[in-house]
Design an enzyme around this catalytic site. Structure first.
Site, PDB file in Angstrom:
ATOM      1  N   ASP A   1       0.791  -1.221   0.071  1.00 37.57           N
ATOM      2  CA  ASP A   1       0.192  -0.052   0.110  1.00 37.57           C
ATOM      3  C   ASP A   1       0.948   1.268   0.034  1.00 37.57           C
ATOM      4  OD1 ASP A   1       0.781  -0.574   2.441  1.00 37.57           O
ATOM      5  OD2 ASP A   1      -0.992  -0.902   3.421  1.00 37.57           O
TER       6      ASP A   1
ATOM      7  N   ASN B   1      -7.811  -2.634  14.096  1.00 38.31           N
ATOM      8  CA  ASN B   1      -9.288  -2.945  13.841  1.00 38.31           C
ATOM      9  C   ASN B   1      -9.429  -4.112  12.860  1.00 38.31           C
ATOM     10  OD1 ASN B   1      -8.246  -1.932  11.410  1.00 38.31           O
ATOM     11  ND2 ASN B   1      -9.358  -0.050  11.316  1.00 38.31           N
TER      12      ASN B   1
ATOM     13  N   HIS C   1      -7.548  -4.492  10.187  1.00 34.20           N
ATOM     14  CA  HIS C   1      -7.419  -4.334   8.854  1.00 34.20           C
ATOM     15  C   HIS C   1      -5.666  -5.174   8.341  1.00 34.20           C
ATOM     16  CE1 HIS C   1      -4.870  -0.287   9.423  1.00 34.20           C
ATOM     17  NE2 HIS C   1      -4.098  -1.272   9.391  1.00 34.20           N
TER      18      HIS C   1
ATOM     19  N   GLU D   1      -9.766  -1.707   5.246  1.00 36.17           N
ATOM     20  CA  GLU D   1     -10.401  -1.446   6.381  1.00 36.17           C
ATOM     21  C   GLU D   1     -11.630  -2.235   6.738  1.00 36.17           C
ATOM     22  OE1 GLU D   1      -8.921   0.177   8.323  1.00 36.17           O
ATOM     23  OE2 GLU D   1      -8.161   2.244   7.590  1.00 36.17           O
TER      24      GLU D   1
END
Ligand code: F6R
Length: 262
Positions: free
Chosen positions: A76, A145, A147, A152
């Site tokens: 990313d 979270n 990810h 996400e």
């Protein structure tokens, strides 16, 4: 057994601490580079893999680990940050790995968050991975979270490389690397969950108590887009190398690299 599909599960290895996690991951990566010198590696950024990269650099310098044929694809990159911005993942990779090993610049691939046509760039990134023969080994971290990459919660399991909006949790977590929350980009390019799942082997690293809940949900919770890393339960060759703090909310019994005795 009813003739349904075989269920696979995530292999978990629990290490004593961050450094043992980093050394073990680097040793596994070095072994695959030695057995296949033109390996296609998928790489991650963030705080977690810094120790693993440091160990790979040491192995290059002291043991001659050869990166001359290695091909890399990063997961990313932020949208809109100049490539030489101190917080860009291009810059991160140079500082932590690429500037210190004998990798060829033309073998390095990182999404370009400054591309004029981002959609086209994402399609071309997928094509480049295919053209290289697919990713042999993908290194991952995990967000609090759940990810992976910047997929996400809510990311579809069939997602591919694309532009995504970062959640407030992720922006706040990453603000520690920037001057303030306002400076953290709002969007990123990320490989998709389906892209990641096509890697032949996956290694996920996690360290520290703040990752314990995400790790437990990914390994032992239901498979759901609400916890993107839970998709890894379906991967045939996925290992989590995590320190004991990150493992502290797991209920099952897993392999440990250290004895419990004091
Ligand atoms: C970075 C990436 C992210 C991080 C995750 C954990 O390339 O893909 O998914 O792995 O946000 O980040 P750290 O390691 O900083 O806790």
């Amino acid at each position: 057994m009813s003739g349904g599909s075989e269920s696979v599960s995530i292999k978990v290895v629990i290490t004593k601490d961050y450094w043992e996690m980093s050394r073990l991951a680097a040793r596994i990566i070095a072994d695959v580079i030695r057995s296949k010198p033109n390996i296609v590696l998928g790489l991650a950024t963030g705080g977690t893999p810094e120790g693993c990269y440091r160990e790979l650099v040491r192995m290059h310098k002291e043991e001659g680990l050869d990166f001359s044929q290695v091909i890399t694809f990063n997961l990313d990159e932020y949208v809109g940050l100049p490539l030489d911005h101190p917080q860009s993942y291009h810059h991160y990779m140079d500082v932590h790995l690429f500037n210190h090993v004998n990798i060829k610049r033309e073998n390095i691939h990182i999404p370009d968050g400054t591309a004029e046509d981002l959609e086209k760039h994402c399609r071309e990134y997928e094509e480049a991975i295919k053209k290289a023969g697919g990713i042999d080994l993908q290194l991952l971290g995990i967000g609090r979270n759940g990810h992976i990459g910047f997929n996400e919660p809510g990311s579809p399991f069939n997602s591919r490389t694309r532009v995504v909006k970062l959640t407030e949790t992720t922006r706040r977590d990453n603000a520690r690397f920037f001057g303030s929350l306002d400076e953290v980009p709002t969007h990123a390019i990320t490989m998709g969950l389906a892209t990641i799942m096509e890697a032949r082997k996956i290694l996920l690293l996690a360290s520290g108590l703040n990752k314990a809940e995400a790790v437990a949900k990914a390994v032992e919770g239901p498979k759901t887009p609400d916890v993107p890393a839970s998709i890894l339960q379906d991967h045939p060759d996925c290992t989590f190398i995590i320190d004991r703090e990150a493992a502290s909310k797991l209920k099952g019994r897993y392999e440990k690299t250290f004895s419990d005795e004091r």
